[in-house]
Design an enzyme around this catalytic site. Structure first.
Site, PDB file in Angstrom:
ATOM      1  N   ASP A  67      16.035 103.702  57.767  1.00 34.62           N
ATOM      2  CA  ASP A  67      16.438 105.041  57.329  1.00 34.62           C
ATOM      3  C   ASP A  67      17.752 105.026  56.552  1.00 34.62           C
ATOM      4  O   ASP A  67      18.449 104.015  56.503  1.00 34.62           O
ATOM      5  CB  ASP A  67      16.538 105.995  58.540  1.00 34.62           C
ATOM      6  CG  ASP A  67      17.252 105.363  59.733  1.00 34.62           C
ATOM      7  OD1 ASP A  67      17.979 104.383  59.544  1.00 34.62           O
ATOM      8  OD2 ASP A  67      17.074 105.858  60.856  1.00 34.62           O
ATOM      9  N   ASN A 136      17.279 111.691  72.515  1.00 34.44           N
ATOM     10  CA  ASN A 136      16.133 112.624  72.551  1.00 34.44           C
ATOM     11  C   ASN A 136      14.810 111.922  72.242  1.00 34.44           C
ATOM     12  O   ASN A 136      13.800 112.566  71.988  1.00 34.44           O
ATOM     13  CB  ASN A 136      16.369 113.790  71.580  1.00 34.44           C
ATOM     14  CG  ASN A 136      16.468 113.334  70.122  1.00 34.44           C
ATOM     15  OD1 ASN A 136      16.326 112.143  69.831  1.00 34.44           O
ATOM     16  ND2 ASN A 136      16.700 114.266  69.218  1.00 34.44           N
ATOM     17  N   HIS A 138      14.258 109.877  69.671  1.00 33.36           N
ATOM     18  CA  HIS A 138      13.937 109.616  68.269  1.00 33.36           C
ATOM     19  C   HIS A 138      13.941 108.129  67.953  1.00 33.36           C
ATOM     20  O   HIS A 138      14.660 107.350  68.568  1.00 33.36           O
ATOM     21  CB  HIS A 138      14.802 110.438  67.305  1.00 33.36           C
ATOM     22  CG  HIS A 138      16.217 109.997  67.120  1.00 33.36           C
ATOM     23  ND1 HIS A 138      17.289 110.850  67.278  1.00 33.36           N
ATOM     24  CD2 HIS A 138      16.759 108.814  66.756  1.00 33.36           C
ATOM     25  CE1 HIS A 138      18.406 110.202  67.022  1.00 33.36           C
ATOM     26  NE2 HIS A 138      18.121 108.971  66.711  1.00 33.36           N
ATOM     27  N   GLU A 143      12.606 112.858  64.529  1.00 33.54           N
ATOM     28  CA  GLU A 143      13.045 113.717  65.620  1.00 33.54           C
ATOM     29  C   GLU A 143      11.843 114.227  66.429  1.00 33.54           C
ATOM     30  O   GLU A 143      10.703 114.148  65.965  1.00 33.54           O
ATOM     31  CB  GLU A 143      13.820 114.914  65.044  1.00 33.54           C
ATOM     32  CG  GLU A 143      15.076 114.529  64.257  1.00 33.54           C
ATOM     33  CD  GLU A 143      16.234 114.061  65.151  1.00 33.54           C
ATOM     34  OE1 GLU A 143      16.018 113.782  66.347  1.00 33.54           O
ATOM     35  OE2 GLU A 143      17.363 113.976  64.624  1.00 33.54           O
TER      36      GLU A 143
HETATM   37  C1  GLP Z   1      20.459 106.805  64.920  1.00 33.27           C
HETATM   38  C2  GLP Z   1      19.530 105.968  64.014  1.00 33.27           C
HETATM   39  C3  GLP Z   1      18.469 105.293  64.820  1.00 33.27           C
HETATM   40  C4  GLP Z   1      19.132 104.713  66.043  1.00 33.27           C
HETATM   41  C5  GLP Z   1      19.515 105.813  66.970  1.00 33.27           C
HETATM   42  C6  GLP Z   1      20.369 105.380  68.138  1.00 33.27           C
HETATM   43  O1  GLP Z   1      20.613 108.092  64.521  1.00 33.27           O
HETATM   44  N1  GLP Z   1      18.934 106.646  62.918  1.00 33.27           N
HETATM   45  O2  GLP Z   1      17.819 104.305  64.029  1.00 33.27           O
HETATM   46  O3  GLP Z   1      18.263 103.855  66.723  1.00 33.27           O
HETATM   47  O4  GLP Z   1      20.085 106.903  66.270  1.00 33.27           O
HETATM   48  O5  GLP Z   1      21.673 105.121  67.724  1.00 33.27           O
HETATM   49  P1  GLP Z   1      22.703 104.299  68.580  1.00 33.27           P
HETATM   50  O6  GLP Z   1      22.212 102.895  68.594  1.00 33.27           O
HETATM   51  O7  GLP Z   1      24.004 104.419  67.841  1.00 33.27           O
HETATM   52  O8  GLP Z   1      22.743 104.900  69.922  1.00 33.27           O
END
Ligand code: GLP
Length: 245
Positions: A67, A136, A138, A143
């Site tokens: 992404d 959540n 995702h 989402e």
């Molecule tokens: C982000 C990314 C995801 C990631 C997730 C968890 O927003 N777009 O690809 O896996 O949220 O993030 P983190 O590893 O910082 O907890």
């Protein structure tokens, strides 16, 4: 889904990195799907240390990121292109033109989504996808409520996701409101998936994943339909859950 219990974040990162290194050595032209966020940082530093020490080569490897924020260019320190260059690509021998991250500043973002999907098809898909998980549920930036049939698309970020990611920005207002993300169907096409879960703040998400139903309201639950998923979770995330390694 197979689950491996790691003692802590460092251990989780090391187990995942060793697994990836083994695959890269075995399949020098492997196509990796990469994630950003806090979770995979430790993996990337392990990959760099191994490259420097043992010379594991990424010359033939291709990478596709999940992404990118809409509106942030690659030289913006909060863009995921910048993150990847600085946390991994600049420190290994990968060819930059074999690294792909959706382009968040392109005029026609919808066209960019289509092109990204075509690019993946052209290269016959991802062999090993690294995933983190949002609190959540995702995956990528898909989402809750995203269709399991979705392909690469533009999303409106949930307020909770912007809040969670605000720690990387100066102020919450600076966090973009939209992103381009591989869709859930896109992610599911990967031949193998490694899901990393670390920390107490991910405990509920992991519990829902392991014990809940497969439901679009919890995007990661789709992974139960995938034939080859390994979860590597640390003790803080697993706490209290009964899991079989
Ligand atoms: C982000 C990314 C995801 C990631 C997730 C968890 O927003 N777009 O690809 O896996 O949220 O993030 P983190 O590893 O910082 O907890």
């Amino acid at each position: 889904m197979r689950i491996i219990e790691a003692t802590d974040y460092q251990d989780m990162s090391k187990i995942a990195a060793d697994y990836i290194i083994e695959k890269v050595n075995q399949f020098p032209k492997i196509k990796l799907g990469l994630a950003t966020g806090g979770t995979p940082m430790g993996i990337y530093s392990n990959l760099i240390a191994d490259h420097q020490k043992n010379g594991t080569s990424y010359r033939g490897v291709m990478t596709f990121n999940l992404d990118e924020y809409v509106g942030l260019s690659g030289d913006n320190p909060n863009s995921y292109r910048y993150y990847m260059n600085h946390n991994l690509f600049n420190h290994i021998d990968i060819q930059m033109n074999n690294t792909f991250v959706p382009r968040g500043t392109i005029d026609d973002v919808l066209k960019e989504c289509e092109s990204y999907e075509e690019l993946l098809t052209k290269h016959k898909g991802i062999d090993l996808q690294i995933l983190g998980i949002g609190a959540n549920g995702h995956i990528g930036f898909n989402e809750p409520g995203t269709s399991f049939q979705s392909q690469t698309h533009v999303v409106e970020l949930a307020p909770s996701t912007r809040q969670a990611n605000a720690r990387f920005f100066n102020r919450l207002e600076e966090v973009p409101t939209q992103a381009i993300t591989m869709g859930i169907a896109t992610i599911m096409k990967s031949r193998e998936i490694l899901l990393l879960v670390s920390g107490e703040q991910k405990k509920d998400a992991l519990k829902t994943l392991l014990t809940g139903n497969i439901d679009e309201r919890f995007p990661a639950s789709v992974l139960k339909n995938h034939p080859y998923v390994t979860i590597i979770a640390d003790k803080a995330a697993i706490a209290g859950l009964k899991v079989h390694s």
